[in-house]
Design a protein around this motif. Structure first.
Motif, PDB file in Angstrom:
ATOM      1  N   GLN A   1      -0.462 -20.371 -23.705  1.00  0.00           N
ATOM      2  CA  GLN A   1       0.866 -19.806 -23.974  1.00  0.00           C
ATOM      3  C   GLN A   1       0.825 -18.293 -24.151  1.00  0.00           C
ATOM      4  OE1 GLN A   1       2.634 -21.878 -27.316  1.00  0.00           O
ATOM      5  NE2 GLN A   1       1.793 -23.852 -26.665  1.00  0.00           N
ATOM      6  N   TYR A   2      -0.387 -17.718 -24.254  1.00  0.00           N
ATOM      7  CA  TYR A   2      -0.493 -16.278 -24.447  1.00  0.00           C
ATOM      8  C   TYR A   2      -0.169 -15.566 -23.142  1.00  0.00           C
ATOM      9  CZ  TYR A   2      -2.437 -11.644 -25.195  1.00  0.00           C
ATOM     10  OH  TYR A   2      -2.597 -10.287 -25.266  1.00  0.00           O
ATOM     11  N   ARG A   3       0.848 -14.726 -23.156  1.00  0.00           N
ATOM     12  CA  ARG A   3       1.333 -14.061 -21.938  1.00  0.00           C
ATOM     13  C   ARG A   3       1.032 -12.571 -21.912  1.00  0.00           C
ATOM     14  NH1 ARG A   3       1.216 -18.558 -19.731  1.00  0.00           N
ATOM     15  NH2 ARG A   3       2.991 -19.985 -19.932  1.00  0.00           N
ATOM     16  N   GLY A   4       0.439 -12.048 -22.973  1.00  0.00           N
ATOM     17  CA  GLY A   4       0.084 -10.643 -22.961  1.00  0.00           C
ATOM     18  C   GLY A   4       1.191  -9.699 -23.373  1.00  0.00           C
ATOM     19  N   GLU A   5       2.325 -10.227 -23.881  1.00  0.00           N
ATOM     20  CA  GLU A   5       3.403  -9.330 -24.315  1.00  0.00           C
ATOM     21  C   GLU A   5       2.960  -8.479 -25.517  1.00  0.00           C
ATOM     22  OE1 GLU A   5       3.752 -12.570 -23.934  1.00  0.00           O
ATOM     23  OE2 GLU A   5       5.412 -12.994 -22.551  1.00  0.00           O
ATOM     24  N   ALA A   6       2.106  -9.021 -26.349  1.00  0.00           N
ATOM     25  CA  ALA A   6       1.530  -8.296 -27.484  1.00  0.00           C
ATOM     26  C   ALA A   6       0.014  -8.295 -27.326  1.00  0.00           C
ATOM     27  CB  ALA A   6       1.921  -8.979 -28.798  1.00  0.00           C
ATOM     28  N   LYS A   7      -0.685  -7.469 -28.119  1.00  0.00           N
ATOM     29  CA  LYS A   7      -2.141  -7.515 -28.102  1.00  0.00           C
ATOM     30  C   LYS A   7      -2.602  -8.908 -28.509  1.00  0.00           C
ATOM     31  CE  LYS A   7      -3.093  -4.192 -30.967  1.00  0.00           C
ATOM     32  NZ  LYS A   7      -3.870  -3.214 -31.755  1.00  0.00           N
ATOM     33  N   PHE A   8      -3.731  -9.343 -27.968  1.00  0.00           N
ATOM     34  CA  PHE A   8      -4.229 -10.674 -28.326  1.00  0.00           C
ATOM     35  C   PHE A   8      -4.476 -10.766 -29.825  1.00  0.00           C
ATOM     36  CE2 PHE A   8      -7.679 -13.615 -29.278  1.00  0.00           C
ATOM     37  CZ  PHE A   8      -7.129 -14.794 -28.783  1.00  0.00           C
ATOM     38  N   SER A   9      -4.998  -9.684 -30.413  1.00  0.00           N
ATOM     39  CA  SER A   9      -5.281  -9.727 -31.852  1.00  0.00           C
ATOM     40  C   SER A   9      -4.010  -9.984 -32.652  1.00  0.00           C
ATOM     41  CB  SER A   9      -5.932  -8.417 -32.310  1.00  0.00           C
ATOM     42  OG  SER A   9      -5.092  -7.308 -32.062  1.00  0.00           O
ATOM     43  N   THR A  10      -2.911  -9.341 -32.267  1.00  0.00           N
ATOM     44  CA  THR A  10      -1.646  -9.550 -32.971  1.00  0.00           C
ATOM     45  C   THR A  10      -1.170 -10.987 -32.803  1.00  0.00           C
ATOM     46  OG1 THR A  10      -1.020  -7.248 -32.623  1.00  0.00           O
ATOM     47  CG2 THR A  10       0.756  -8.788 -33.157  1.00  0.00           C
TER      48      THR A  10
END
Length: 280
Positions: free
Chosen positions: A68-77
Motif C-alpha cells: 500500500q506504500y505509494r511514496g507520497e511521503a517518506k517511507f520513514s514517515t
C-alpha cells in the motif's frame, strides 16, 4: 543522525523485493525497524513484554501493508505513522493501569529511601540501571499525547515537521506538546533527582535496596554495560554544566538504547505468509 535517518537503508528497491515475496528483503526491513520501534514502545508502555507485543504487532502491520506504500511521503514517515498508531492503541488497551502522577511518583521515590546510604563502587551498574528504570517510569507521568511528543522530539530527535507528520497534527500543536512535556519533566527532576540536580534529595544509591526488594532492578537482568556511557557521578558533573533544557536532553539520551530480547524476525516468520526464496 536521527532515528528516522536510519530508515534510509530501506530503499524503494528493497520494498519492491519485499512486496514480491523476497524473504531476505522482508527480514532486512524488519531488522532495520525493530530496534527504533521497540525503543518508542518501551518508553510509552514501560512494561517490556507489552512493548515487545506492541512492536511485534506494529511490524506485522507495516510488513503486511508494504504493497500500500505509494511514496507520497517518506517511507520513514509512513512506517512511523503505522507504528506509533499501534503503540498508542496498545496503550489505550492497557488503560486499566492508572496513569501515574508526578506527585504520586515523588511519594514513591521518598518511600524506602535510605538517606544514610553511601554509594558503593561495586554497585555502579545497578545504580545506572536504576536511573534507566526511573527515567522511563517518569515518562508515565505524562499523558499519552505529551509522552509520545517528548519521545519523538527530545529522545529520538525528530524535527517538529517530521513528528507532526507522523502524529498527523499541526507542527505548532506538536511544539506546544513538546514544550509542556519538557517543562513538566524539568520541574519534577529539579526537585527530586540528584543526578539532574545535586541539591535534590533522591539518589540512586539511596533507592537501590528498595528497588531491588520491589523487583524494579534485578542483578541478573541489566540493560546497561560497563563500557556504555558515564558513571552517575560523571553524568551528574556533566549535566551541571548545561542549561536546564539541554540538561534534560542529555539526561534522557545518556540511557542506552532499549534492546528487546525477542527476535522479531523469527517470530514474524511464523505469523505472516511465507516469502519466496530470492534467486541465488
Amino acid at each position: 543522525m536521527t532515528t528516522s535517518d536510519t530508515f534510509s537503508e530501506i530503499t524503494s528497491e528493497l520494498i519492491a523485493l519485499a512486496v514480491d515475496g523476497d524473504r531476505r528483503a522482508v527480514e532486512k526491513i524488519v531488522r532495520t525497524l525493530q530496534k527504533p520501534i521497540y525503543g518508542v514502545a518501551v518508553r510509552m508502555l514501560l512494561d517490556r513484554v507489552d512493548a515487545e507485543d506492541a512492536t511485534q504487532e506494529a511490524l506485522i502491520r507495516i510488513i503486511t501493508r508494504l504493497a500500500q506504500y505509494r511514496g507520497e511521503a517518506k517511507f520513514s514517515t509512513w512506517a512511523w505513522r503505522i507504528a506509533v498508531r499501534r503503540i498508542l492503541d496498545f496503550r489505550e488497551e492497557r488503560t486499566a493501569a492508572a496513569q501515574r502522577t508526578f506527585d504520586a511518583f515523588a511519594n514513591d521515590l521518598a518511600q524506602g529511601r535510605d538517606d544514610e546510604a553511601v554509594p558503593r563502587p561495586e554497585d555502579e551498574l545497578l545504580h545506572r540501571q536504576l536511573k534507566v528504570v526511573c527515567s522511563r517510569a517518569m515518562l508515565q507521568c505524562l499523558d499519552g499525547d505529551h509522552r509520545i511528543a517528548f519521545i519523538l522530539g527530545e529522545i529520538l530527535g525528530f524535527s517538529s515537521d517530521e513528528a507532526a507528520e507522523v502524529l498527523e497534527i499541526e507542527a505548532a500543536a506538536f511544539r506546544k506538546r513538546l514544550s509542556r512535556a519538557r517543562t513538566a519533566l524539568v520541574e519534577f527532576l529539579s526537585r527530586t533527582c540528584g543526578v539532574f540536580d545535586a541539591k535534590a534529595p533522591c539518589a540512586c544509591h539511596r533507592r537501590l535496596d528498595r528497588a531491588i526488594t520491589l523487583g524494579r532492578v534485578k542483578r541478573d537482568d541489566l540493560e546497561v554495560r560497563p563500557e556504555e556511557g558515564r558513571n552517575l557521578p560523571g553524568l551528574q558533573a556533566h549535566l551541571s554544566t548545561l542549561s536546564e533544557m539541554h540538561r534534560l536532553t542529555a539526561y534522557y539520551r545518556s540511557d542506552p538504547d532499549p534492546m528487546s530480547k525477542r527476535d522479531f524476525v523469527v517470530t514474524l516468520r511464523t505469523m505472516i505468509h511465507q516469502y519466496k526464496e530470492p534467486p541465488s
